[in-house]
Design an enzyme around this catalytic site. Structure first.
Site, short mmCIF file in Angstrom:
data_model
loop_
_atom_site.label_atom_id
_atom_site.label_comp_id
_atom_site.label_asym_id
_atom_site.label_seq_id
_atom_site.Cartn_x
_atom_site.Cartn_y
_atom_site.Cartn_z
N SER A 43 -2.44 -0.87 6.74
CA SER A 43 -3.21 -2.11 6.86
C SER A 43 -2.52 -3.18 6.04
O SER A 43 -1.68 -2.89 5.19
CB SER A 43 -4.64 -1.91 6.34
OG SER A 43 -4.62 -1.66 4.93
N LEU A 109 -3.66 0.92 1.74
CA LEU A 109 -4.47 -0.25 1.42
C LEU A 109 -3.69 -1.11 0.42
O LEU A 109 -3.20 -0.60 -0.58
CB LEU A 109 -5.81 0.18 0.82
CG LEU A 109 -6.73 -0.94 0.33
CD1 LEU A 109 -7.14 -1.85 1.48
CD2 LEU A 109 -7.98 -0.35 -0.34
N ILE A 140 -1.50 3.22 -2.04
CA ILE A 140 -1.69 1.84 -2.44
C ILE A 140 -0.41 1.07 -2.14
O ILE A 140 0.68 1.47 -2.58
CB ILE A 140 -2.03 1.73 -3.94
CG1 ILE A 140 -3.32 2.52 -4.27
CG2 ILE A 140 -2.16 0.27 -4.35
CD1 ILE A 140 -4.57 1.99 -3.59
N LYS A 141 -0.55 -0.03 -1.41
CA LYS A 141 0.61 -0.83 -1.06
C LYS A 141 0.90 -1.84 -2.18
O LYS A 141 0.04 -2.62 -2.55
CB LYS A 141 0.38 -1.56 0.27
CG LYS A 141 0.31 -0.63 1.46
CD LYS A 141 0.05 -1.37 2.75
CE LYS A 141 1.31 -2.00 3.29
NZ LYS A 141 1.10 -2.55 4.66
N ILE A 142 2.13 -1.78 -2.68
CA ILE A 142 2.60 -2.67 -3.73
C ILE A 142 3.88 -3.34 -3.24
O ILE A 142 4.80 -2.66 -2.78
CB ILE A 142 2.87 -1.90 -5.04
CG1 ILE A 142 1.57 -1.28 -5.57
CG2 ILE A 142 3.51 -2.80 -6.08
CD1 ILE A 142 1.77 -0.41 -6.80
#
Length: 374
Positions: A43, A109, A140-142
């Site tokens: 996403s 996310l 977790i998208k960083i």
């Protein structure tokens, strides 16, 4: 057998670059998992903006949240909606995660794009979202910005899976790959397990060609004396760039530094090909799938491109082929002054700005819904 499912025989996972409440509730994700062998979902603010900003799919949930949390901040209201979708997707993918022994089956996310240049705030946001979703198959998208690199290492060290996003250059990719290793090494030093921690490095593809080819087309139109040489590399720079990233990954995987972690059960940080929808209508619509297939990789695909590959894609181990040819393309781009480094630097800035704008629009759409459902 589905052509998409056939990609697994070549070592590549297929993820869907799309999340939507109605799609999840109608069993769309479950169907893709069962019929096409889909093993993940991503996403981003743009996707959520389209999903939440239009229609009424989220209105009932929002009304219920507002009743329980009167006067809540718009950001909190957004997170309540997003986390519900991410949890639902994670539950659908949980059987994949277990069957693959934590090597796949992830849903991603993103931390707030507003934090792209703030290391400490990114770390804190990653920990907050990880706790809120509370699913082991969450990533977790960083963003792979300079500030994001130490945040990636710290987040991995904390035992949180990371999807590094907005990678365009090989130098940026190598920095985040080493950050992943650093995070794992910190865990080893603390006597903590590393075998069920996963990460992907999301390397954006089509946007590079869009920028480079725009330069090429302008120069050809102006009658550049190098027109034939420019035509010869049109539409090839992004794939060549990706192939060299993969070649570095293969070489680094043989290093003693990585092998020491692998001996303790570490998973490789897979390269993930993002922005794989074809922007140029003169190119095949499956170009960025057909040419980037190889072991220990992921292709995250928008629904339209997913349908196209299912219909007429060409599975095969293409990623590791003709590395000298890829080097030739990039050396040609350098000789012709196409400034790939400048293009990739600009694309990172534009990507952060684009996601921030989508986030602005998303929060604005949610704020406008408040009076209607109060």
């Amino acid at each position: 057998m589905s052509l998409l499912k056939d990609l697994t025989s070549h070592g590549q996972a297929v993820w869907l670059d799309f999340v939507d409440r109605k799609f999840l509730e109608a069993g769309g994700l479950k169907k893709l998992v069962e019929e096409d062998g889909l093993t993940g979902v991503t996403s981003n603010p743009s996707i959520f903006e389209k999903a939440m900003g239009y229609g009424d799919a989220y209105d009932a949930t929002l009304a219920e949240y507002d009743k329980e949390h009167p006067g809540a901040a718009t950001m909190d209201r957004y997170e309540a909606l997003a986390i519900q979708d991410i949890k639902a997707a994670a539950e659908t993918l949980a059987p994949v995660y277990e069957a693959k022994q934590a090597k796949d089956g992830y849903v991603s996310l993103e931390v707030s794009p507003y934090l792209a240049n703030d290391t400490d705030a990114t770390i804190a946001e990653a920990q907050k979202l990880w706790a809120a979703v509370d699913r082991s198959n969450l990533m977790i998208k960083i963003p792979g910005t300079p500030a994001g690199v130490p945040a990636i290492a710290a987040t991995i060290a904390a035992g949180i899976n990371v999807n590094v996003t907005l990678l365009f250059s090989n130098s940026a990719y190598q920095a985040v790959a080493l950050a992943y290793v650093e995070g794992l090494e910190q865990r080893v030093q603390q006597g903590l397990p590393i075998d069920r921690i996963a990460s992907v490095a999301s390397f954006f593809v089509s946007r590079i060609d869009s920028k480079i080819d725009e330069k090429i087309d302008a120069r050809i139109k102006d009658g550049d004396p190098e027109s034939e040489a420019l035509k010869a590399i049109r539409g090839k720079v992004a794939i060549a760039n990706a192939k060299l990233a993969y070649d570095w990954f293969l070489e680094f995987s043989k290093s003693s530094r990585w092998q020491a972690l692998a001996a303790k059960g570490a998973q490789v940080q897979r390269l993930l090909w993002a922005s794989t929808g074809t922007k140029d209508p003169t190119f095949p619509d499956t170009l960025y799938l057909d040419e980037l297939i190889g072991p220990d990789t992921v292709n995250t695909v928008p629904p339209k491109t997913l349908d196209a590959f299912r219909d007429h894609g060409t599975p095969g181990n293409t990623l590791g082929s003709d590395i000298p040819g890829a080097r030739h393309v990039l050396s040609g781009a350098e000789r012709l002054g196409l400034d790939l480094d400048g293009v990739t630097d600009a694309l990172v800035e534009e990507g952060v700005a684009s996601f921030s704008k989508a986030f602005d629009d998303l929060l604005g759409a949610i704020a406008k819904k408040q009076p209607a459902v109060a």
